[in-house]
Design an enzyme around this catalytic site. Structure first.
Site, PDB file in Angstrom:
ATOM      1  CE1 TYR A 143      -3.373   2.661   0.072  1.00  0.00           C
ATOM      2  CE2 TYR A 143      -4.100   1.815   2.191  1.00  0.00           C
ATOM      3  CZ  TYR A 143      -4.286   2.658   1.115  1.00  0.00           C
ATOM      4  OH  TYR A 143      -5.364   3.501   1.087  1.00  0.00           O
ATOM      5  CE  LYS A 194      -6.269   0.513  -1.091  1.00  0.00           C
ATOM      6  NZ  LYS A 194      -7.071   0.099   0.056  1.00  0.00           N
TER       7      LYS A 194
END
Length: 314
Positions: free
Chosen positions: A139, A164
């Site tokens: 992330y 992400k």
């Protein structure tokens, strides 16, 4: 359970952690909330991540959240967990996730430190190595911004399946998607990702995490279908009626990324009262009323069809 086919695609559900007035985790409400998301056709469940107030859960609560998600999902869609923060804790949470047999985890930023690239690399590497059987998704956000070079080094680990983006640097996104197309699956993890999705689709990024899907999942689906079909009229209407008005409230206060979801859920009658844990603050009465007006109008104009009969078999 590592899947060689990559990670779940489509609209990803990020359930909140419902708390009681006394500040305890409300397992029953959590079960109902997750079941609602699965029945509404979300493509995966990410439990105990940012919207699940990951930063304020203890290990026992984390386990309860995983167990509850596994029971509520009942094998219908993949489940991913939140892993990150303090390195030793992250390794323990990865071990718990592995032991529970989930599909993978989202690697949240390390606690507070603005690490050098080498530090970020070592942080991810230690966690990847600690749970070799789980798929991992990096992330990119806050203090964890990975360079192309660092992602290249981490891509040597077969566990790394996804990336992400929560930063929105399109120059970097183009470099990453060009280099790792076919190797990594990309997700849009921007705040209120519906706002930016049209910028991501041309890069081949058609998967995103949807905060509003916690309370108006049928509108998330309508938005997603219109986006992929290039139906600009529907997109424009949804932007004007729902997405941008909610987004402008979300930007008013820090922590609304979480508490506004709880307010939305409360408004549509889900078992989640707006209790949050500090430092997150609850939604003000005024913003709550604005949300109520937006959602009431939205449900009036875009009514929810009777529950989807066929829950995706997978």
């Amino acid at each position: 359970m590592g899947h060689s086919t990559g990670i779940a695609k489509g609209i990803l559900g990020f359930p909140v952690a419902p708390f009681t007035e006394a500040g305890k985790l409300d397992e029953h409400a959590l079960f109902e909330n997750i079941r609602f998301l699965v029945e509404e056709g979300l493509d995966a469940i990410y439990i105990a991540c940012g919207s699940g107030e990951f930063q304020s859960l203890d290990k026992k609560e984390y386990k309860v959240m995983l167990d509850t998600a596994i029971a509520a999902v009942a094998g219908k869609v993949p489940i991913y967990t939140g892993v990150g923060g303090n390195l030793r804790t992250a390794i323990e949470l990865a071990a718990i996730s592995e032991e529970k047999g989930v599909d993978g985890y989202l690697l949240l930023p390390p606690y507070l430190i603005q690490g050098e690239q080498e530090g970020l690399y070592q942080y991810a590497k230690e966690i990847f190595e600690s749970a070799p059987d789980l798929d991992a998704i990096i992330y990119q956000r806050d203090n964890a911004v990975y360079s192309v070079e660092t992602v290249r080094r981490l891509a040597a680990f077969p566990q790394l399946k996804g990336f992400k983006d929560g930063i929105g640097n399109m120059d970097l996104n183009i470099c990453l998607t060009q280099e790792f197309k076919g190797r990594l699956d990309f997700l849009n993890g921007m705040p209120m990702a519906e706002v930016t999705m049209p910028a991501y689709v041309p890069l081949g990024i058609t998967t995103y995490s949807s905060a509003i899907s916690n309370y108006i999942p049928h509108i998330s689906r309508m938005y997603y279908d219109a986006l992929l079909a290039g139906d600009q009229n529907t997109l424009d209407a949804l932007y004007a009626d729902v997405i941008l008005p909610i987004n402008s409230i979300r930007k008013q206060r820090k922590g609304y990324a979480v508490s506004l979801i709880k307010a939305g859920m409360e408004i549509i009658g889900l078992q989640t009262r707006g209790y949050v844990r500090p430092p997150v603050v609850p939604v003000t009465k005024e913003h709550y009323n604005e949300m109520e007006q937006i959602i009431t109008k939205a449900l009036d104009k875009y009514p929810r069809k009777e529950k989807i009969a066929e829950i995706k078999e997978s």
